[in-house]
Design a protein around this motif. Sequence first.
Motif, PDB file in Angstrom:
ATOM      1  N   SER A  89       0.854  -1.191   0.000  1.00  0.00           N
ATOM      2  CA  SER A  89       0.000   0.000   0.000  1.00  0.00           C
ATOM      3  C   SER A  89       0.886   1.235   0.000  1.00  0.00           C
ATOM      4  O   SER A  89       1.915   1.271   0.689  1.00  0.00           O
ATOM      5  CB  SER A  89      -0.921   0.009   1.226  1.00  0.00           C
ATOM      6  N   PHE A  90       0.488   2.250  -0.753  1.00  0.00           N
ATOM      7  CA  PHE A  90       1.262   3.489  -0.750  1.00  0.00           C
ATOM      8  C   PHE A  90       0.335   4.682  -0.784  1.00  0.00           C
ATOM      9  O   PHE A  90      -0.822   4.611  -1.215  1.00  0.00           O
ATOM     10  CB  PHE A  90       2.275   3.512  -1.903  1.00  0.00           C
ATOM     11  N   ASP A  91       0.868   5.784  -0.278  1.00  0.00           N
ATOM     12  CA  ASP A  91       0.111   7.032  -0.186  1.00  0.00           C
ATOM     13  C   ASP A  91       1.113   8.177  -0.127  1.00  0.00           C
ATOM     14  O   ASP A  91       2.326   7.966  -0.151  1.00  0.00           O
ATOM     15  CB  ASP A  91      -0.788   7.022   1.046  1.00  0.00           C
ATOM     16  N   LEU A 150       6.438  10.003  -0.266  1.00  0.00           N
ATOM     17  CA  LEU A 150       5.737   8.804  -0.706  1.00  0.00           C
ATOM     18  C   LEU A 150       5.991   7.702   0.307  1.00  0.00           C
ATOM     19  O   LEU A 150       7.138   7.333   0.559  1.00  0.00           O
ATOM     20  CB  LEU A 150       6.209   8.371  -2.092  1.00  0.00           C
ATOM     21  N   THR A 151       4.943   7.192   0.917  1.00  0.00           N
ATOM     22  CA  THR A 151       5.039   6.135   1.913  1.00  0.00           C
ATOM     23  C   THR A 151       4.552   4.835   1.301  1.00  0.00           C
ATOM     24  O   THR A 151       3.463   4.762   0.739  1.00  0.00           O
ATOM     25  CB  THR A 151       4.200   6.474   3.155  1.00  0.00           C
ATOM     26  N   LEU A 152       5.363   3.796   1.412  1.00  0.00           N
ATOM     27  CA  LEU A 152       5.053   2.478   0.873  1.00  0.00           C
ATOM     28  C   LEU A 152       5.248   1.458   1.976  1.00  0.00           C
ATOM     29  O   LEU A 152       6.289   1.442   2.629  1.00  0.00           O
ATOM     30  CB  LEU A 152       5.963   2.153  -0.322  1.00  0.00           C
ATOM     31  N   ILE A 153       4.244   0.614   2.216  1.00  0.00           N
ATOM     32  CA  ILE A 153       4.289  -0.340   3.319  1.00  0.00           C
ATOM     33  C   ILE A 153       3.792  -1.695   2.846  1.00  0.00           C
ATOM     34  O   ILE A 153       2.903  -1.788   1.992  1.00  0.00           O
ATOM     35  CB  ILE A 153       3.448   0.167   4.515  1.00  0.00           C
ATOM     36  N   ARG A 205       4.414  -5.358   7.717  1.00  0.00           N
ATOM     37  CA  ARG A 205       4.454  -3.990   8.264  1.00  0.00           C
ATOM     38  C   ARG A 205       5.795  -3.306   8.010  1.00  0.00           C
ATOM     39  O   ARG A 205       6.132  -2.321   8.667  1.00  0.00           O
ATOM     40  CB  ARG A 205       4.165  -3.979   9.769  1.00  0.00           C
ATOM     41  N   ALA A 206       6.578  -3.831   7.082  1.00  0.00           N
ATOM     42  CA  ALA A 206       7.866  -3.221   6.754  1.00  0.00           C
ATOM     43  C   ALA A 206       7.658  -2.043   5.808  1.00  0.00           C
ATOM     44  O   ALA A 206       6.664  -1.970   5.083  1.00  0.00           O
ATOM     45  CB  ALA A 206       8.801  -4.244   6.127  1.00  0.00           C
ATOM     46  N   TYR A 207       8.626  -1.133   5.826  1.00  0.00           N
ATOM     47  CA  TYR A 207       8.587   0.082   5.006  1.00  0.00           C
ATOM     48  C   TYR A 207       9.634  -0.098   3.916  1.00  0.00           C
ATOM     49  O   TYR A 207      10.800   0.229   4.113  1.00  0.00           O
ATOM     50  CB  TYR A 207       8.884   1.267   5.908  1.00  0.00           C
ATOM     51  N   PRO A 208       9.267  -0.646   2.751  1.00  0.00           N
ATOM     52  CA  PRO A 208      10.288  -1.041   1.762  1.00  0.00           C
ATOM     53  C   PRO A 208      11.099   0.110   1.205  1.00  0.00           C
ATOM     54  O   PRO A 208      12.299  -0.038   0.976  1.00  0.00           O
ATOM     55  CB  PRO A 208       9.473  -1.720   0.653  1.00  0.00           C
ATOM     56  N   THR A 209      10.483   1.251   0.936  1.00  0.00           N
ATOM     57  CA  THR A 209      11.216   2.316   0.280  1.00  0.00           C
ATOM     58  C   THR A 209      10.730   3.668   0.777  1.00  0.00           C
ATOM     59  O   THR A 209       9.702   3.780   1.442  1.00  0.00           O
ATOM     60  CB  THR A 209      11.059   2.241  -1.251  1.00  0.00           C
ATOM     61  N   LEU A 210      11.492   4.673   0.447  1.00  0.00           N
ATOM     62  CA  LEU A 210      11.221   6.034   0.883  1.00  0.00           C
ATOM     63  C   LEU A 210      11.567   6.984  -0.252  1.00  0.00           C
ATOM     64  O   LEU A 210      12.587   6.816  -0.911  1.00  0.00           O
ATOM     65  CB  LEU A 210      12.071   6.366   2.118  1.00  0.00           C
ATOM     66  N   ARG A 211      10.696   7.957  -0.467  1.00  0.00           N
ATOM     67  CA  ARG A 211      10.984   8.971  -1.487  1.00  0.00           C
ATOM     68  C   ARG A 211      10.470  10.308  -0.997  1.00  0.00           C
ATOM     69  O   ARG A 211       9.277  10.463  -0.734  1.00  0.00           O
ATOM     70  CB  ARG A 211      10.357   8.591  -2.821  1.00  0.00           C
ATOM     71  N   VAL A 212      11.372  11.251  -0.876  1.00  0.00           N
ATOM     72  CA  VAL A 212      11.045  12.607  -0.444  1.00  0.00           C
ATOM     73  C   VAL A 212      11.493  13.566  -1.525  1.00  0.00           C
ATOM     74  O   VAL A 212      12.646  13.539  -1.952  1.00  0.00           O
ATOM     75  CB  VAL A 212      11.732  12.961   0.898  1.00  0.00           C
ATOM     76  N   ALA A 213      10.586  14.402  -2.004  1.00  0.00           N
ATOM     77  CA  ALA A 213      10.901  15.341  -3.075  1.00  0.00           C
ATOM     78  C   ALA A 213       9.947  16.522  -2.983  1.00  0.00           C
ATOM     79  O   ALA A 213       8.980  16.514  -2.223  1.00  0.00           O
ATOM     80  CB  ALA A 213      10.806  14.673  -4.442  1.00  0.00           C
ATOM     81  N   ARG A 214      10.256  17.555  -3.768  1.00  0.00           N
ATOM     82  CA  ARG A 214       9.345  18.697  -3.833  1.00  0.00           C
ATOM     83  C   ARG A 214       8.066  18.329  -4.567  1.00  0.00           C
ATOM     84  O   ARG A 214       6.974  18.713  -4.168  1.00  0.00           O
ATOM     85  CB  ARG A 214      10.035  19.865  -4.543  1.00  0.00           C
ATOM     86  N   VAL A 259       6.594   7.906  -8.921  1.00  0.00           N
ATOM     87  CA  VAL A 259       5.989   6.731  -8.284  1.00  0.00           C
ATOM     88  C   VAL A 259       6.548   5.453  -8.894  1.00  0.00           C
ATOM     89  O   VAL A 259       6.878   4.492  -8.187  1.00  0.00           O
ATOM     90  CB  VAL A 259       4.456   6.785  -8.414  1.00  0.00           C
ATOM     91  N   ILE A 260       6.679   5.425 -10.211  1.00  0.00           N
ATOM     92  CA  ILE A 260       7.231   4.243 -10.874  1.00  0.00           C
ATOM     93  C   ILE A 260       8.668   4.005 -10.438  1.00  0.00           C
ATOM     94  O   ILE A 260       9.069   2.856 -10.179  1.00  0.00           O
ATOM     95  CB  ILE A 260       7.131   4.413 -12.404  1.00  0.00           C
ATOM     96  N   GLU A 261       9.465   5.053 -10.341  1.00  0.00           N
ATOM     97  CA  GLU A 261      10.852   4.889  -9.914  1.00  0.00           C
ATOM     98  C   GLU A 261      10.938   4.360  -8.484  1.00  0.00           C
ATOM     99  O   GLU A 261      11.760   3.484  -8.186  1.00  0.00           O
ATOM    100  CB  GLU A 261      11.579   6.224 -10.037  1.00  0.00           C
ATOM    101  N   ALA A 262      10.092   4.877  -7.596  1.00  0.00           N
ATOM    102  CA  ALA A 262      10.111   4.408  -6.212  1.00  0.00           C
ATOM    103  C   ALA A 262       9.682   2.947  -6.109  1.00  0.00           C
ATOM    104  O   ALA A 262      10.296   2.156  -5.382  1.00  0.00           O
ATOM    105  CB  ALA A 262       9.214   5.294  -5.354  1.00  0.00           C
ATOM    106  N   LEU A 263       8.632   2.572  -6.825  1.00  0.00           N
ATOM    107  CA  LEU A 263       8.182   1.186  -6.796  1.00  0.00           C
ATOM    108  C   LEU A 263       9.222   0.250  -7.415  1.00  0.00           C
ATOM    109  O   LEU A 263       9.442  -0.867  -6.926  1.00  0.00           O
ATOM    110  CB  LEU A 263       6.855   1.056  -7.535  1.00  0.00           C
ATOM    111  N   ALA A 264       9.880   0.702  -8.491  1.00  0.00           N
ATOM    112  CA  ALA A 264      10.902  -0.130  -9.124  1.00  0.00           C
ATOM    113  C   ALA A 264      12.081  -0.369  -8.183  1.00  0.00           C
ATOM    114  O   ALA A 264      12.612  -1.490  -8.108  1.00  0.00           O
ATOM    115  CB  ALA A 264      11.365   0.517 -10.426  1.00  0.00           C
ATOM    116  N   ASP A 265      12.498   0.672  -7.464  1.00  0.00           N
ATOM    117  CA  ASP A 265      13.593   0.493  -6.506  1.00  0.00           C
ATOM    118  C   ASP A 265      13.215  -0.503  -5.417  1.00  0.00           C
ATOM    119  O   ASP A 265      14.031  -1.342  -5.010  1.00  0.00           O
ATOM    120  CB  ASP A 265      13.962   1.841  -5.884  1.00  0.00           C
TER     121      ASP A 265
END
Length: 231
Positions: free
Chosen positions: A47-49, A64-67, A72-81, A88-94
């Motif tokens: 799930s992401f939001d 971008l929060t992805l869980i 209950r792990a937090y697979p990735t993190l993306r912070v940007a303006r 979103v595609i880049e974060a999910l791919a990573d």
Amino acid sequence: MGKDPGQRIWRREGLEVPQKYRPRRSLWLNDGSCVRLRPLHRNHIWSFDFIQARSCDGCSLRVLTLIDDHSRAYPTLRVARRINSVGVIEALADAMCLHGIPENIRCDKGPEMISKALRKWATKAGSQIQYIAPGSPWENGNCESFNGKLRDECLRQEIFCSLKEAQTVIGLWQTRYNCVRPHSSLGYRPPAPVSYPGLAFRLPMAATMQEPVIWLGPKKYRSGQWGSRLS
């Protein structure tokens, strides 16, 4: 008090008649609904939001929060303006490169989520995007709960002077959440605790440190000396 006097008092005080709300149905349906599918194993449902924040100069920050709903792990993190569908595609791919490809991805119907590029890419990757009903954030409850923890424990506790600082501080909080912070639904264990396999070979084990002891009368005799004592 009857119904009419009560209504007169409500009108005189300028109060509105409380609305009657229907009880919410169960989040998990027995027919295997895609929207309310129960996570059964790791990488079953992600799930992401998005969370909005601001730096000290007044510029906006988007997180971008992805869980993983099961671990209950937090697979990735993306912070940007700004984060669009490409971000979103880049974060999910990573995240998929590190943790595997999920079977389902749950999200709301935001402009970044319903883009044709994201849906086409997810289909090629082997994941199905499951959209929650409009105005029903409780259908994405795990992600909403995680967003609240991120706001209370990090975003409201820190002042970010730059984008780089926000990425660093939130990244450190992500590591603490995954590896250190206990989770009640997991038996108060962290979602992804750090393991040190090399340390196990250096720790003495009880079975190798102590020899078995056999009692024979008032004195103790070791198992290796059993035959000599009896002779």
